[in-house]
Motif scaffolding. Sequence first.
Motif, short mmCIF file in Angstrom:
data_model
loop_
_atom_site.label_atom_id
_atom_site.label_comp_id
_atom_site.label_asym_id
_atom_site.label_seq_id
_atom_site.Cartn_x
_atom_site.Cartn_y
_atom_site.Cartn_z
N LEU A 172 8.17 64.71 -62.80
CA LEU A 172 9.43 65.41 -62.57
C LEU A 172 9.15 66.86 -62.20
CD1 LEU A 172 11.66 64.00 -65.45
CD2 LEU A 172 11.41 63.15 -63.12
N ALA A 173 10.16 67.52 -61.66
CA ALA A 173 9.96 68.86 -61.11
C ALA A 173 9.88 69.94 -62.17
CB ALA A 173 11.07 69.19 -60.12
N ASP A 174 10.70 69.81 -63.23
CA ASP A 174 10.77 70.91 -64.19
C ASP A 174 11.34 70.41 -65.51
OD1 ASP A 174 13.60 70.75 -63.78
OD2 ASP A 174 13.44 72.17 -62.11
N ASP A 175 11.41 71.33 -66.48
CA ASP A 175 11.90 70.99 -67.81
C ASP A 175 13.36 70.58 -67.80
OD1 ASP A 175 9.49 71.41 -69.11
OD2 ASP A 175 9.88 73.54 -69.46
N ASP A 176 14.15 71.12 -66.88
CA ASP A 176 15.56 70.74 -66.82
C ASP A 176 15.71 69.26 -66.48
OD1 ASP A 176 16.37 73.29 -67.45
OD2 ASP A 176 16.71 73.90 -65.37
N GLU A 177 14.95 68.81 -65.49
CA GLU A 177 15.00 67.38 -65.17
C GLU A 177 14.53 66.53 -66.34
OE1 GLU A 177 14.77 66.47 -60.44
OE2 GLU A 177 12.90 66.36 -61.58
N LEU A 178 13.48 67.00 -67.01
CA LEU A 178 12.97 66.25 -68.15
C LEU A 178 14.02 66.13 -69.24
CD1 LEU A 178 10.33 64.89 -69.19
CD2 LEU A 178 9.80 67.06 -70.32
N ALA A 179 14.76 67.21 -69.48
CA ALA A 179 15.79 67.20 -70.51
C ALA A 179 17.01 66.37 -70.10
CB ALA A 179 16.21 68.63 -70.83
N GLU A 180 17.32 66.35 -68.82
CA GLU A 180 18.52 65.66 -68.34
C GLU A 180 18.39 64.15 -68.35
OE1 GLU A 180 19.17 67.31 -64.52
OE2 GLU A 180 19.86 69.26 -65.29
N ALA A 181 17.20 63.63 -68.22
CA ALA A 181 17.02 62.17 -68.17
C ALA A 181 17.56 61.54 -69.45
CB ALA A 181 15.55 61.84 -67.99
N ASP A 182 18.44 60.57 -69.29
CA ASP A 182 19.04 59.88 -70.44
C ASP A 182 18.25 58.60 -70.70
OD1 ASP A 182 20.54 58.64 -72.35
OD2 ASP A 182 22.46 58.88 -71.33
#
Length: 293
Positions: A172-182
């Motif tokens: 993934l590109a960044d921590d935001d994407e990592l956090a958003e994945a449900d």
Amino acid sequence: MPADLHFTKGQGTGNDFVLFTDADGQIDLVPTQVAAICDRHFGVGADGVLRAVRSENIPEGAAALAEDPAAEWFMDYRNADGSIAEMCGNGIRVFARYLLDNGLAELAAGETLVIGTRAGVRDVQRSKLGFQVDLGRWRLDGGEPLVRAKNLQVPRPGLGINVGNPHVVVALADDDELAEADLTFIPHVEPEPEDGANVEFVVPSEPLVRDGVGHIRMRVHERGSGETLSCGTGAAAAALATRHWAGAGAPDHWSVAVPGGVVGVRMFPTEDGEHVALSGPAELVYEGDLAIA
């Protein structure tokens, strides 16, 4: 009639397990019983169940003893839904702690504890982080499937890696994407692996390498258990995938941050090919007795 099962609860970087001893192989829990034990509302609560059985008393143990006669104990691992899994990197460290603390095995500094699993014999040693397990030879396996996960806008390419059990690693590109994945929803892998797979979502640190050690962050959806706070074999697969993507010059030592803590991964050559090792803590939390129907 219900029977009492004496159990121990253990965890390794938040990946938690119910362990019990069945040396003679007399207690064969069915999937519904395992699922009831692992239920976090009506049972003990765990990501899986680890049964300690002597290798000579379980059919799969014959292969372990043929591989190494020192493999006295076999780790019979079941996922939270009761399905059978080949291996568990965090689980085998907790399993080693359980054997040692209950006087079922000994492990002096510098020595090796040999444990049978459905993925083959695994060697465990003490380490600065707690225990280190040699996960054996790894291999690229499963190609580069597309992975869809809830809240990620587009499917992402993954990399299939086998470290005794199957994984698909997604960058993934960044921590935001990592956090958003449900990850309460099962990620959809195309084509679907025949035996399923654990799916890891990985973000590299910036910089990726510090003092010769690679650093990544990871979340995981485990086959048969859902999202867990940590997956040991998944951390190894994530480090291997990141090294593969990074190319020549990438390190063989990695620090993998998971929601439950940090584990170490190391790749090293052997006569039969490159192996990957996992190190991290292992703790026993409490004991109890549970009535099982």
